[in-house]
Design an enzyme around this catalytic site. Structure first.
Site, mmCIF file in Angstrom:
data_model
loop_
_atom_site.group_PDB
_atom_site.id
_atom_site.type_symbol
_atom_site.label_atom_id
_atom_site.label_comp_id
_atom_site.label_asym_id
_atom_site.label_seq_id
_atom_site.Cartn_x
_atom_site.Cartn_y
_atom_site.Cartn_z
ATOM 1 N N SER A 153 -39.841 30.637 62.923
ATOM 2 C CA SER A 153 -41.024 30.903 62.110
ATOM 3 C C SER A 153 -42.249 31.141 62.995
ATOM 4 C CB SER A 153 -41.231 29.752 61.122
ATOM 5 O OG SER A 153 -42.200 30.095 60.179
ATOM 6 N N ASP A 310 -46.738 35.403 58.870
ATOM 7 C CA ASP A 310 -46.302 34.743 60.098
ATOM 8 C C ASP A 310 -45.092 35.519 60.631
ATOM 9 O OD1 ASP A 310 -44.426 33.936 58.236
ATOM 10 O OD2 ASP A 310 -44.326 31.861 58.926
ATOM 11 N N ASP A 312 -41.889 35.297 60.803
ATOM 12 C CA ASP A 312 -40.651 35.544 60.032
ATOM 13 C C ASP A 312 -40.968 35.949 58.597
ATOM 14 O OD1 ASP A 312 -41.492 32.947 59.336
ATOM 15 O OD2 ASP A 312 -39.471 32.324 58.794
ATOM 16 N N ASP A 314 -42.343 34.638 55.981
ATOM 17 C CA ASP A 314 -42.202 33.837 54.755
ATOM 18 C C ASP A 314 -43.533 33.210 54.334
ATOM 19 O OD1 ASP A 314 -42.305 31.866 56.728
ATOM 20 O OD2 ASP A 314 -40.589 30.725 55.975
ATOM 21 N N ARG A 315 -44.554 33.328 55.190
ATOM 22 C CA ARG A 315 -45.882 32.826 54.822
ATOM 23 C C ARG A 315 -46.881 33.979 54.785
ATOM 24 N NH1 ARG A 315 -44.066 28.256 57.808
ATOM 25 N NH2 ARG A 315 -44.663 26.289 56.823
#
Length: 600
Positions: A153, A310, A312, A314-315
């Site tokens: 991440s 971010d 990866d 996912d945020r």
């Protein structure tokens, strides 16, 4: 010495020339400190899977520990899922790499795939980098037994991770983590074909889900597109950064799926780069420092909104240019309020049946803002709080879905948003394009995101939050700090005041105590392995102190909730600042406990 013995068996099993050489050098030099660091312990497999630095040894991420982990996971799945060899697993990876130890996310993913294939398990291995949400999406979409995403991440560049999803499409929760950890210990010696990476070439058990998932995902998220015509015509301009991660191509596709012009991509950050050369930390949660290049591009092209994923994807972080010319970076709680309001507003427009609302739910974690609770109370849908982390929200959303309920939205303050039930985890790709559509619609009403946020607080009550942390490397100090709070005025008594602020309630999710419940027992699950205490104050303030599972931090989250109509923002902010200062002084006692403050 146990570390020396572990290094010896390592050298028997490892087949990566780079890590073999590094370990041989340690042994030859008699470097006991380095041997202890690399072999003194094994990475702990928890509900978040694994997360550690890449490098040699049992305490780090490398070819051998990936093989050992996958062997354990495979054996555990064989026991738990009767149709594993029919359904199979999906494996995705990001762009991280560590040349000095020969490790990379792609190589780890291929080794994991070879391990499963060697046991006759079908593997859906993405042929290229993907955002983390694609893995839970694929588990659900293709009805697979499990998913693995190789990513760290937004951690520093030397780290990597191994994130695990169960057949329900959500991250694993206990007791699966313990079962997998035990199975890893029982399967440490590599199986005969474990190192045969060639197994993933032209094997009938190997499938590439990339072409179909990269199409189906974008078709599925279009059910959340309500204003296609406005999107086509909007004059708003958006800047997007993927912070050297995987997000660029996928956010471009999401914008296309919603009929937007493409967002302007920050050129220096759009290509995946495991060195993350332009940022100190590749974490958009850190705010303005990570967004410097985005702001510069926005000024150049005349864009008013910045969307940042971010690495990866996912945020999501969002910033908006204010009338003053300053940039406002929304906190996770503020964007949670905006997206929750927007998704409910869109649902309401689509659903005229007044009875439908009784099956509508929203979720957030216990350290996130209570703004959704306030909206739910006024609008009549259900709100539920879960423990910290999307593993809890994903699993709860699945349970509710199975009962015929609809979870419209879930979020956590760490800039994680689940805007669509097709992914039972946080998803920065769908959140980015839904935020763009919300901004577009608001612009047609002459409103900015900041103005709408104020309108939400006016209607549902002001919710102001402040979160920070102290750094502490000494577990004894941390334990002592929390034990003092549990025995504040004599044995088994919690504080009644914090400076001038009277305490009205205490919930301790380490011990399971809750002063507000009739039987004094907490409703949420408890965990003795982590510290977490929530204090409620007479002035409507709520503050949670907790330890971090992945970092040497004691975190706190404070919020002041005012009823609708009490909109003196500055007065409330001052009161929250005073409450936080009192918590830091009386409950953390940083000087006495030698705590390091969060670096500015």
């Amino acid at each position: 010495m146990a570390a020396a013995a572990a290094a010896a068996s390592w050298l028997r099993w490892d087949q990566n020339s780079k890590t073999i050489e590094l370990v041989k050098q340690m042994v030859a030099k008699g470097n006991t400190e380095e041997l202890q660091r690399c072999f003194g312990s094994r990475m702990e497999f928890g509900t978040a899977g694994l997360r550690a630095a890449m490098g040699p040894g049992t305490s780090q991420m490398n070819d051998l520990t990936i093989i050992q982990t996958t062997q354990g996971f495979c054996r555990y799945l064989e026991k738990s899922c009767s149709d594993l060899k029919k359904k199979g697993v999906v494996i995705g990876f990001d762009a991280r790499a560590h040349p000095s130890s020969g490790g990379s996310s792609k190589r780890f993913a291929r080794l994991a795939a070879a391990t499963f294939i060697s046991q006759g398990v079908p593997v859906y291995l993405f042929s290229s980098i993907v955002p983390t949400p694609f893995v839970p999406y694929t588990v659900t979409h293709l009805k697979l037994s499990a998913g693995i995403m190789v990513t760290a991440s937004h951690n520093p560049k030397q780290d990597n991770g191994y994130k695990v999803y169960w057949e329900n499409g959500a991250q694993i929760i206990s007791p699966h983590d313990k079962g997998i950890a035990q199975a890893i210990e029982e399967n440490l010696e590599p199986w005969p074909q474990a190192w045969e990476e060639s197994l993933v070439e032209k094997n009938p058990l190997l499938h590439d889900p990339y072409p179909s998932i990269n199409k189906d995902y974008f078709n599925d998220i279009q059910r959340h597109c309500f204003y296609r015509n406005l999107n086509k015509e909007t004059k708003l301009k958006f800047v997007h950064t993927s912070v050297h991660g995987v997000g660029h191509e996928f956010v471009q596709s999401a914008f296309k799926a919603f009929d937007f012009s493409p967002p302007f991509a920050v050129p220096e950050q759009k290509e995946p780069d495991p060195e993350f050369p332009t940022v100190k930390y590749p974490n958009p949660e850190e705010g303005k420092g990570v967004l410097t290049l985005s702001f510069a591009l926005a000024e150049k092209v005349g864009a008013g909104i910045v969307l940042a994923n971010d690495p990866d994807a996912d945020r999501l972080a969002v910033a908006e240019k204010q009338e003053s010319g300053e940039w406002k970076v929304f906190s996770g709680n503020e964007l949670g309020a905006l997206l929750g309001w927007w998704i409910f507003t869109c649902w309401k427009k689509q659903n005229s049946d007044p009875g439908a609302i009784k099956n509508i739910y929203m979720l957030s974690s216990t350290v996130s803002s209570k703004i959704l609770r306030a909206i739910a109370l006024k609008e009549g849908f259900h709100f539920e709080e879960t423990l910290t982390g999307f593993k809890w929200m994903g699993n709860r959303a699945k349970q509710l879905g199975d009962q015929g309920k609809t979870v419209l939205f879930a979020f956590e303050e760490a800039i994680g948003y689940m805007c669509s039930p097709v992914v039972l985890d946080k998803d920065g790709v769908s959140a980015a394009v839904i935020t763009a559509e919300m901004s577009t619609w608001l612009a047609t009403k002459g409103l900015s995101l900041s103005q709408q946020l104020k309108a939400i607080y006016n209607e549902y009550g002001c919710h102001i939050t402040k979160a920070s942390y102290f750094i502490c490397y000494d577990q004894k100090t941390i334990k002592g700090l929390f034990e003092k709070l549990r025995n504040y005025d004599g044995k088994a008594t919690y504080p009644k005041t914090c400076g001038k602020f009277p305490v009205s309630g205490v919930r301790d999710l380490t011990t399971g105590y809750d002063s507000n419940q009739p039987d004094k027992k907490a409703v949420l699950p408890t965990s003795k392995s982590s510290q977490m205490i929530t204090f409620t104050f007479n002035n409507g303030g709520v503050a949670t102190m907790r330890t971090s599972g992945t970092e040497p931090k004691i975190k706190y989250y404070a919020e002041l909730c005012a009823p609708p109509g009490n909109s003196d923002f500055e007065k409330l902010k001052k009161e929250l600042d005073e409450l936080v200062s009192a918590i830091e002084k009386h409950f953390f006692e940083p000087e006495k406990n030698k705590l390091q403050a969060k670096p500015e």
